[in-house]
Design a protein around this motif. Sequence first.
Motif, mmCIF file in Angstrom:
data_model
loop_
_atom_site.group_PDB
_atom_site.id
_atom_site.type_symbol
_atom_site.label_atom_id
_atom_site.label_comp_id
_atom_site.label_asym_id
_atom_site.label_seq_id
_atom_site.Cartn_x
_atom_site.Cartn_y
_atom_site.Cartn_z
ATOM 1 N N THR A 140 -12.159 -2.593 8.556
ATOM 2 C CA THR A 140 -11.936 -2.577 7.116
ATOM 3 C C THR A 140 -11.295 -1.251 6.748
ATOM 4 O OG1 THR A 140 -13.798 -4.053 6.649
ATOM 5 C CG2 THR A 140 -13.021 -2.664 4.844
ATOM 6 N N ILE A 141 -10.096 -1.320 6.192
ATOM 7 C CA ILE A 141 -9.292 -0.141 5.891
ATOM 8 C C ILE A 141 -9.091 -0.053 4.387
ATOM 9 C CG2 ILE A 141 -7.212 1.135 6.513
ATOM 10 C CD1 ILE A 141 -8.676 0.016 8.977
ATOM 11 N N LEU A 142 -9.363 1.093 3.786
ATOM 12 C CA LEU A 142 -9.062 1.312 2.377
ATOM 13 C C LEU A 142 -7.981 2.382 2.277
ATOM 14 C CD1 LEU A 142 -11.379 1.316 -0.673
ATOM 15 C CD2 LEU A 142 -9.682 3.147 -0.443
ATOM 16 N N VAL A 143 -6.908 2.064 1.570
ATOM 17 C CA VAL A 143 -5.780 2.977 1.413
ATOM 18 C C VAL A 143 -5.571 3.266 -0.071
ATOM 19 C CG1 VAL A 143 -3.349 3.399 1.922
ATOM 20 C CG2 VAL A 143 -4.686 1.912 3.430
ATOM 21 N N THR A 144 -5.534 4.530 -0.455
ATOM 22 C CA THR A 144 -5.197 4.876 -1.833
ATOM 23 C C THR A 144 -3.690 5.089 -1.941
ATOM 24 O OG1 THR A 144 -5.394 7.300 -1.629
ATOM 25 C CG2 THR A 144 -7.432 6.055 -2.020
ATOM 26 N N GLY A 145 -3.158 4.864 -3.132
ATOM 27 C CA GLY A 145 -1.722 5.016 -3.326
ATOM 28 C C GLY A 145 -0.923 4.075 -2.451
ATOM 29 N N ALA A 146 -1.351 2.809 -2.397
ATOM 30 C CA ALA A 146 -0.780 1.859 -1.441
ATOM 31 C C ALA A 146 0.373 1.037 -2.010
ATOM 32 C CB ALA A 146 -1.869 0.918 -0.938
ATOM 33 N N ASN A 147 0.854 1.384 -3.177
ATOM 34 C CA ASN A 147 1.885 0.567 -3.814
ATOM 35 C C ASN A 147 3.302 0.902 -3.359
ATOM 36 O OD1 ASN A 147 1.225 3.003 -5.303
ATOM 37 N ND2 ASN A 147 2.765 2.382 -6.804
ATOM 38 N N ARG A 148 3.475 2.016 -2.629
ATOM 39 C CA ARG A 148 4.825 2.367 -2.171
ATOM 40 C C ARG A 148 4.730 3.346 -1.000
ATOM 41 N NH1 ARG A 148 7.236 6.808 -6.494
ATOM 42 N NH2 ARG A 148 5.441 8.206 -6.470
ATOM 43 N N THR B 19 -5.198 0.071 -2.710
ATOM 44 C CA THR B 19 -5.468 0.488 -4.076
ATOM 45 C C THR B 19 -4.269 1.194 -4.697
ATOM 46 O OG1 THR B 19 -6.344 2.729 -3.702
ATOM 47 C CG2 THR B 19 -7.853 0.878 -3.327
ATOM 48 N N CYS B 20 -4.169 1.045 -6.002
ATOM 49 C CA CYS B 20 -3.144 1.734 -6.780
ATOM 50 C C CYS B 20 -3.561 1.708 -8.243
ATOM 51 C CB CYS B 20 -1.770 1.091 -6.592
ATOM 52 S SG CYS B 20 -1.692 -0.649 -7.063
ATOM 53 N N ARG B 21 -2.859 2.453 -9.073
ATOM 54 C CA ARG B 21 -3.257 2.552 -10.479
ATOM 55 C C ARG B 21 -3.003 1.261 -11.252
ATOM 56 N NH1 ARG B 21 -0.207 7.822 -12.427
ATOM 57 N NH2 ARG B 21 1.334 6.896 -11.017
ATOM 58 N N GLU B 22 -1.909 0.568 -10.955
ATOM 59 C CA GLU B 22 -1.537 -0.619 -11.726
ATOM 60 C C GLU B 22 -1.228 -1.787 -10.784
ATOM 61 O OE1 GLU B 22 1.752 0.532 -14.166
ATOM 62 O OE2 GLU B 22 0.548 1.888 -15.408
ATOM 63 N N PRO B 23 -2.269 -2.459 -10.315
ATOM 64 C CA PRO B 23 -2.051 -3.560 -9.363
ATOM 65 C C PRO B 23 -1.107 -4.641 -9.870
ATOM 66 C CG PRO B 23 -4.368 -2.980 -9.459
ATOM 67 C CD PRO B 23 -3.703 -2.220 -10.566
ATOM 68 N N GLU B 24 -1.153 -4.915 -11.166
ATOM 69 C CA GLU B 24 -0.317 -5.987 -11.708
ATOM 70 C C GLU B 24 1.184 -5.676 -11.620
ATOM 71 O OE1 GLU B 24 -1.297 -3.090 -14.919
ATOM 72 O OE2 GLU B 24 -2.447 -4.165 -13.395
ATOM 73 N N ALA B 25 1.510 -4.374 -11.482
ATOM 74 C CA ALA B 25 2.914 -3.971 -11.382
ATOM 75 C C ALA B 25 3.335 -3.636 -9.942
ATOM 76 C CB ALA B 25 3.171 -2.762 -12.282
ATOM 77 N N ASN C 63 4.574 -4.865 -7.119
ATOM 78 C CA ASN C 63 5.226 -6.090 -6.637
ATOM 79 C C ASN C 63 5.192 -6.227 -5.123
ATOM 80 O OD1 ASN C 63 5.884 -6.920 -9.251
ATOM 81 N ND2 ASN C 63 7.774 -5.719 -9.250
ATOM 82 N N ALA C 64 5.412 -5.128 -4.410
ATOM 83 C CA ALA C 64 5.408 -5.202 -2.952
ATOM 84 C C ALA C 64 4.021 -5.566 -2.426
ATOM 85 C CB ALA C 64 5.869 -3.875 -2.351
ATOM 86 N N VAL D 144 -5.710 -9.042 2.899
ATOM 87 C CA VAL D 144 -5.480 -7.905 2.013
ATOM 88 C C VAL D 144 -5.982 -8.210 0.610
ATOM 89 C CG1 VAL D 144 -3.107 -8.649 1.511
ATOM 90 C CG2 VAL D 144 -3.760 -6.276 1.112
ATOM 91 N N ASP D 145 -6.660 -7.249 0.029
ATOM 92 C CA ASP D 145 -7.058 -7.304 -1.372
ATOM 93 C C ASP D 145 -6.472 -6.094 -2.082
ATOM 94 O OD1 ASP D 145 -8.557 -9.672 -1.691
ATOM 95 O OD2 ASP D 145 -10.298 -8.741 -0.733
ATOM 96 N N ILE D 146 -6.067 -6.290 -3.317
ATOM 97 C CA ILE D 146 -5.509 -5.213 -4.123
ATOM 98 C C ILE D 146 -6.537 -4.824 -5.171
ATOM 99 C CG2 ILE D 146 -3.576 -4.473 -5.558
ATOM 100 C CD1 ILE D 146 -1.992 -6.849 -4.401
ATOM 101 N N ALA D 147 -6.795 -3.526 -5.295
ATOM 102 C CA ALA D 147 -7.807 -3.043 -6.235
ATOM 103 C C ALA D 147 -7.252 -1.901 -7.067
ATOM 104 C CB ALA D 147 -9.058 -2.582 -5.485
#
Length: 230
Positions: A3-11, A31-37, A39-40, A51-54
């Motif tokens: 189980t891996i948790l990554v912060t700032g994972a949106n780019r 994880t990222c600040r705005e999961p809904e935005a 896109n990747a 994968v889960d986005i939080a």
Amino acid sequence: MGTILVTGANRGIGLELACQYVEAGDYVIATCREPEAANALLHLKQSHQGVDIAALDVTDPVSIASLVSLLKERRVSIDLLINNAGVLYPEPVGEWGCETFTRTLRTNVVGPAMVMQSFASLLAKGAKVVNISSGLGSFGMGIDFGGPTGTYAASKAGLNMVVAQMAPRFREKGITVVAFNPGWVKTDMGGQEAALDVEESVSSLRASFEKLTLEDSGRFIDYNGEPLPW
């Protein structure tokens, strides 16, 4: 499977870490600040079950506490926590802005420290905590002193000290805490003139993470596994 948790994972590096780990069969909490935005990440979730986005803003104590509470409810146990979220505001020495400098320190130093502290109870026995630092934060390497990345460099030096302070305390619990330099990587932050493709950096990082032992706790390490000077 871990189980891996990554912060700032949106780019950038965070996104590539999430991609490579989920493709290797691990369960990734991206994880990222705005999961809904993000896109990747949303595309990655559509194409992979693991994968889960939080939502997580590392500068917001409420956001941190909310995610910790959610994961506790789900009885999640984290094997690898990667503190990757970071910011860089290029400002020449002598032209630093108080607001941007403060934001840099909150995101790059205070944020990872609070994440480590808050997520400690969710870490599995033998877990690893990796903090993505930078060669710019090393006094020994002496990179770009006086350049436009001075506040970023100061923040990464601060992060390295946070690692040095926390490592002995986590080590008592059998948890390895380290700082890693990902190299100069072709991302939005690193620019296209950088030496490494993001895929190459992350592949090397993952191989180095795999080799970590408790004896490495408190070290500053290059993406290829070589020790770096503070």
